[in-house]
Design a protein around this motif. Structure first.
Motif, short mmCIF file in Angstrom:
data_model
loop_
_atom_site.label_atom_id
_atom_site.label_comp_id
_atom_site.label_asym_id
_atom_site.label_seq_id
_atom_site.Cartn_x
_atom_site.Cartn_y
_atom_site.Cartn_z
N ALA A 399 0.83 -1.21 0.00
CA ALA A 399 0.00 0.00 0.00
C ALA A 399 0.87 1.25 0.00
O ALA A 399 0.59 2.22 -0.73
N GLY A 400 1.95 1.23 0.79
CA GLY A 400 2.85 2.38 0.80
C GLY A 400 3.54 2.58 -0.53
O GLY A 400 3.70 3.71 -1.00
N LEU A 401 3.95 1.47 -1.18
CA LEU A 401 4.62 1.57 -2.48
C LEU A 401 3.68 2.11 -3.55
O LEU A 401 4.08 2.97 -4.36
N ILE A 402 2.45 1.64 -3.55
CA ILE A 402 1.47 2.14 -4.53
C ILE A 402 1.21 3.62 -4.30
O ILE A 402 1.15 4.42 -5.25
N GLY A 403 1.06 4.01 -3.03
CA GLY A 403 0.86 5.43 -2.73
C GLY A 403 2.04 6.27 -3.18
O GLY A 403 1.87 7.37 -3.71
N LEU A 404 3.27 5.74 -2.98
CA LEU A 404 4.47 6.47 -3.41
C LEU A 404 4.48 6.65 -4.93
O LEU A 404 4.79 7.74 -5.43
N LEU A 405 4.15 5.61 -5.66
CA LEU A 405 4.13 5.71 -7.13
C LEU A 405 3.10 6.72 -7.61
O LEU A 405 3.36 7.49 -8.54
N LEU A 406 1.93 6.73 -6.98
CA LEU A 406 0.90 7.69 -7.37
C LEU A 406 1.35 9.12 -7.10
O LEU A 406 1.10 10.03 -7.91
N VAL A 407 2.03 9.32 -5.97
CA VAL A 407 2.55 10.66 -5.66
C VAL A 407 3.59 11.08 -6.69
O VAL A 407 3.60 12.23 -7.16
N ILE A 408 4.48 10.15 -7.06
CA ILE A 408 5.51 10.47 -8.05
C ILE A 408 4.88 10.82 -9.39
O ILE A 408 5.30 11.78 -10.07
N VAL A 409 3.86 10.05 -9.82
CA VAL A 409 3.18 10.34 -11.09
C VAL A 409 2.54 11.72 -11.05
O VAL A 409 2.65 12.51 -12.00
N TYR A 410 1.90 12.05 -9.93
CA TYR A 410 1.26 13.36 -9.81
C TYR A 410 2.30 14.48 -9.87
O TYR A 410 2.11 15.49 -10.56
N LEU A 411 3.42 14.32 -9.14
CA LEU A 411 4.45 15.35 -9.13
C LEU A 411 5.08 15.53 -10.51
O LEU A 411 5.36 16.65 -10.95
N ALA A 412 5.31 14.40 -11.20
CA ALA A 412 5.89 14.49 -12.55
C ALA A 412 4.94 15.20 -13.51
O ALA A 412 5.35 15.99 -14.37
N TRP A 413 3.65 14.95 -13.37
CA TRP A 413 2.65 15.57 -14.26
C TRP A 413 2.51 17.07 -13.95
O TRP A 413 2.38 17.89 -14.85
N SER A 414 2.60 17.43 -12.68
CA SER A 414 2.37 18.81 -12.30
C SER A 414 3.63 19.67 -12.35
O SER A 414 3.57 20.85 -12.68
N TYR A 415 4.79 19.07 -12.03
CA TYR A 415 5.99 19.88 -11.87
C TYR A 415 7.15 19.47 -12.78
O TYR A 415 8.25 20.00 -12.64
N HIS A 416 6.90 18.51 -13.66
CA HIS A 416 7.87 18.13 -14.69
C HIS A 416 9.23 17.78 -14.08
O HIS A 416 9.32 16.95 -13.19
N GLY A 417 10.30 18.42 -14.53
CA GLY A 417 11.65 18.06 -14.07
C GLY A 417 11.87 18.26 -12.59
O GLY A 417 12.70 17.57 -11.98
N LEU A 418 11.16 19.20 -12.00
CA LEU A 418 11.33 19.42 -10.55
C LEU A 418 10.81 18.25 -9.72
O LEU A 418 11.07 18.20 -8.51
N ALA A 419 10.10 17.33 -10.35
CA ALA A 419 9.67 16.14 -9.63
C ALA A 419 10.87 15.34 -9.14
O ALA A 419 10.78 14.59 -8.16
N LEU A 420 12.03 15.51 -9.82
CA LEU A 420 13.25 14.83 -9.37
C LEU A 420 13.66 15.32 -7.99
O LEU A 420 14.17 14.56 -7.17
N VAL A 421 13.47 16.63 -7.73
CA VAL A 421 13.78 17.16 -6.40
C VAL A 421 12.84 16.55 -5.36
O VAL A 421 13.26 16.17 -4.26
N ALA A 422 11.56 16.48 -5.71
CA ALA A 422 10.59 15.89 -4.79
C ALA A 422 10.91 14.42 -4.55
O ALA A 422 10.84 13.93 -3.41
#
Length: 612
Positions: A399-422
Motif C-alpha cells: 500500500a505504501g509503495l502504490i501510494g508512493l508511485l501515485l505521488v511520483i506520477v502526480y508530481l511528474a505531471w504537475s511539476y515536470h523536471g522538478l519532480a526529481l527534487v521531490a
C-alpha cells in the motif's frame, strides 16, 4: 552574490548527508559486533512474543467469602498502570497489558524479552524495611541448654506461668526444631509428613517489646520457621510471599546462603519517593568503586521514620553489631542488610549488593513505580505467534509503495523536471526514517507495529506536501514578476513559515495521541511525530538547498521546457537578469552567431552616435 547563495545552501546539505553517513556507519559497526541488526524490530502483532498470565493470590484482607482473592477494578487498573510503567522504562515498546475476566492480568511482550524485563512483570516489588534481630551465624550456634532456658522464659506470659504440660510441649517443640536443623531438607520433609505440630508452637511474644530491635519479638514459631527455612531452595527466593507486618519473621538473603530473624516492619516501601541506579561513590573525592547501587529517596514521612530507625540501630552498633543491621526486603527476600554506621537524617539510603547495570536499573524501576496493589503469581508463561503476521506487513508495504508511485506520477505531471527534487526528498526521508527506526530499536527497544507502518505511509504525503507548498510559493512570486533567483529565495521565506506551522500541528497531534493512547495508537503517534521531524530536516537541509543549487544548472536555471521552471508550469514568464540593465525570459536561448550580431549592431550604433 550567486556564489554566496550556493555556499549557504551547500552547508546544511553537507551536514544532513554527514549525519546520514554517521548513522549508517554506527549501525554497521553495531551489526558487525552482533549488537544490532539491519532489520527493524517488529512488534507483537507482526512478530509474536511472550505472554504471561498473572493471577492474584490470597492475602489478608483480600479474600472473599468464596475463598477467591477479592479484586476491585481500581486494584486491577492500578496494577496494569504500574506494570506498563515498568515495561516502558525497561525500553520495551508495543507491549500489550490487559485485564482478563476482571480477575487476571495478561501481559504480552514482543520478541524475546530479557530476563530482567520478565522479572519486572513477575515481581510484585513489595518492599519493606525491618531491623535484624538475629542472623544465621547467631541462631545456628544455640545449644540445647539455651533452648531449655528459652523455653522457661517462654513459659511465663503476662497472664502468669503456663501449665506444666504446655511448657513440656513447648520445650519438646524447641528441641525438635533444634534436631530438625541438623537434617537435610528431604529428611525434614519426611518428618513433617508424619508429625503434626499444630497447637504446639506459640506465635506470641513473651512480653511487650520495647521497640522493633527488642529480641522479645522472637517467638517459638519464629525459631521453628527459621530452622525449617532452606534458603538454598530457589523456590524460597521466588515465591513472592507476603509476611505479616506486625510480627517477627524468618527470611532468606537473596544470595541464597544466609537467613535472618527480622523485626516487624519499620518502614513501608510506599514511603519511597524516588529510586535511581548508578555507580557507588566512596571516599572524600567521590571516586566510584565500580559497584552498582540503588539510591532511595524517602518522602517526608519516610524521612522521619528512617531518621528514628537509624538512630536506634546506630546506638546498638557498639554493644550488638548484629542488631545494628537494617534489612531491606523485596517480595519477601532480604536483598541487603547493611550495618547502620551513622544517623541518617536526609531521607536518602543506598542499596548495595551484587548488582550490575541491568539489575540495578530494573530494581530502581520496580521501586520507583511502586508496589502492585495485589500479590500476583504467574499462572502461565508461553510463546505466542504474531496476531497479524508478515502477510499484513507485506500488504501495508505494498500500500505504501502504490501510494508512493501515485505521488511520483502526480508530481511528474504537475511539476515536470522538478519532480526529481521531490523524489530525492522522498528518498532522503525514507533513508532517514529507516535509519532512525533501526537505531531506536537497537538503543531504546522501539518496535514497529502495523499502526506504526501506517504512520510511515502517511509520511509520504507529509514530505510531498512540504515540497508542493514550497513550489507553489515560488510560482506565486513569479506571477508577481520576480525573476527565478529571487522567486526561489522569497518563496522559501514564505513557504517555510507555512511548513513549520503545518508540521507543528502534526507534532502536537502526535504528542497528544502518544500521551493519551496506549498500544497500537501509541505506535502510530510515535511514527507520525518521528516522520514529521524528519520532514522538517529534509525540507530545510535538502529540498531548499538542492533547489538553490539547481538554478546554476542551465536546464533549470534557464527555464527550459519540461524543467519545471518553464513558463507553462509557472503560469507566467519568469525573467533572469541579463546584465546592462536588461532582463530576458529564461527560455529565450540565442545562438553564438545571434549574440555576436547583437554585439556588432550595438558597436555600430555607438560609433554612429560618436560620429554625429
Amino acid at each position: 552574490m550567486a556564489d554566496t547563495r550556493i555556499k549557504k545552501a551547500r552547508r546544511p546539505l553537507i551536514v544532513f548527508l554527514t549525519i546520514l553517513v554517521i548513522a549508517a556507519i554506527t549501525l554497521g559497526v553495531g551489526s558487525y559486533l552482533g549488537k544490532a541488526s539491519w532489520k527493524p524490530k517488529l512488534a507483537l502483532d507482526l512478530e509474536g512474543g511472550t505472554q504471561l498470565v498473572l493471577t492474584p493470590t490470597a492475602t489478608e484482607g483480600k479474600v472473599a467469602k468464596d475463598g477467591r482473592t477479592e479484586v476491585t477494578n481500581e486494584d486491577l487498573n492500578q496494577a496494569i498502570d504500574i506494570i506498563r510503567q515498568r515495561v516502558d522504562a525497561s525500553g520495551v515498546s508495543e507491549a500489550e497489558i490487559t485485564s482478563q475476566g476482571g480477575q487476571n492480568i495478561v501481559v504480552s511482550l514482543p520478541g524475546k524479552p530479557s530476563e530482567e524485563t520478565l522479572n519486572l512483570v513477575r515481581k510484585s516489588a513489595v518492599m519493606v524495611f525491618r531491623s535484624v534481630l538475629r542472623d544465621s551465624h547467631q541462631v545456628a550456634a544455640v545449644s540445647p541448654k539455651a533452648f531449655e532456658e528459652q523455653a522457661k522464659q517462654l513459659a511465663v506470659t503476662p497472664e502468669g506461668p503456663q501449665k506444666p504440660e504446655e511448657t513440656a510441649q513447648r520445650l519438646a517443640a524447641l528441641k525438635q526444631a533444634e534436631e530438625l536443623s541438623k537434617l537435610t531438607p528431604e529428611e525434614i520433609a519426611t518428618r513433617l509428613a508424619d508429625e503434626n505440630h499444630d497447637g504446639k508452637i506459640s506465635d506470641a511474644p513473651v512480653s511487650a517489646p520495647k521497640d522493633n530491635s527488642d529480641p522479645a519479638w522472637i517467638t517459638e514459631k519464629t525459631l521453628y520457621d527459621f530452622y525449617l527455612l532452606d534458603c538454598s531452595d530457589p523456590t524460597k527466593l521466588n515465591d513472592n510471599r507476603i509476611e505479616p507486618d506486625d510480627k517477627a519473621i524468618a527470611a532468606c538473603g537473596s544470595e541464597g546462603h544466609s537467613k535472618y530473624i527480622l523485626s516487624p516492619v519499620d518502614i513501608q516501601g510506599s514511603e519511597i519517593k524516588n529510586a535511581t541506579a548508578g555507580l557507588e561513590h566512596s571516599g572524600p573525592n567521590g571516586a566510584t568503586t565500580g559497584q552498582w547501587e540503588v539510591v532511595l529517596e524517602f518522602n517526608s514521612k519516610g524521612t522521619d521514620q528512617f531518621t528514628q530507625v537509624s538512630q536506634r540501630l546506630f546506638n546498638l552498633k557498639a554493644t550488638d553489631p548484629v542488631r545494628s543491621r537494617f534489612a531491606i526486603m523485596l517480595d519477601g527476600v532480604v536483598i541487603s542488610a547493611p550495618s547502620m554506621n551513622a544517623v541518617i537524617s536526609g531521607g536518602s539510603a543506598q542499596i548495595t549488593g551484587n548488582f550490575n547495570s541491568k539489575s540495578a536499573t530494573a530494581l530502581a524501576n520496580q521501586l520507583k513505580f511502586g508496589s502492585l496493589p495485589l500479590t500476583f503469581k504467574v499462572e502461565s508463561e508461553q510463546q505466542i505467534s504474531a496476531t497479524l503476521g508478515s502477510d499484513h506487513l507485506q500488504k501495508g508495504l505494498w500500500a505504501g509503495l502504490i501510494g508512493l508511485l501515485l505521488v511520483i506520477v502526480y508530481l511528474a505531471w504537475s511539476y515536470h523536471g522538478l519532480a526529481l527534487v521531490a523524489l530525492g526528498s522522498l528518498l532522503m526521508a525514507a533513508i532517514s526514517t529507516y535509519l532512525a527506526v533501526v537505531l531506536l530499536g537497537w538503543q531504546m527497544g522501539y518496535r514497529l507495529s502495523l499502526p506504526g507502518v501506517t504512520g510511515l505511509i502517511i509520511s509520504i504525503g507529509i514530505t510531498a506536501d512540504s515540497f508542493i507548498v514550497y513550489f507553489e510559493r515560488i510560482r506565486d512570486e513569479v506571477r508577481d514578476g520576480a525573476n527565478l533567483v529571487n522567486a526561489v529565495e522569497t518563496g522559501w521565506e514564505h513557504a517555510k513559515k507555512t511548513i513549520l506551522i503545518s508540521d507543528a500541528v502534526n507534532i502536537l497531534a502526535a504528542v497528544i495521541l502518544y500521551v493519551l493512547a496506549v498500544g497500537g495508537v501509541q505506535g502510530f503517534a510515535f511514527t507520525l511525530g518521528l516522520t514529521t521531524l524528519i520532514d522538517l530536516a529534509v525540507i530545510f537541509m535538502f529540498t531548499h538547498p538542492i533547489l538553490v543549487m539547481l538554478l546554476k544548472v542551465p536546464f533549470f536555471g534557464e527555464g527550459r521546457k519540461w524543467s519545471g521552471f518553464d513558463a507553462e508550469t509557472l503560469g507566467a514568464t519568469p525573467t533572469i537578469y541579463a546584465g546592462r540593465g536588461r532582463v530576458r525570459a529564461p527560455h529565450e536561448r540565442r545562438s553564438i552567431a545571434d549574440r555576436r550580431a547583437e554585439r556588432k549592431n550595438e558597436a555600430e550604433s555607438a560609433n554612429e552616435e560618436e560620429a554625429n
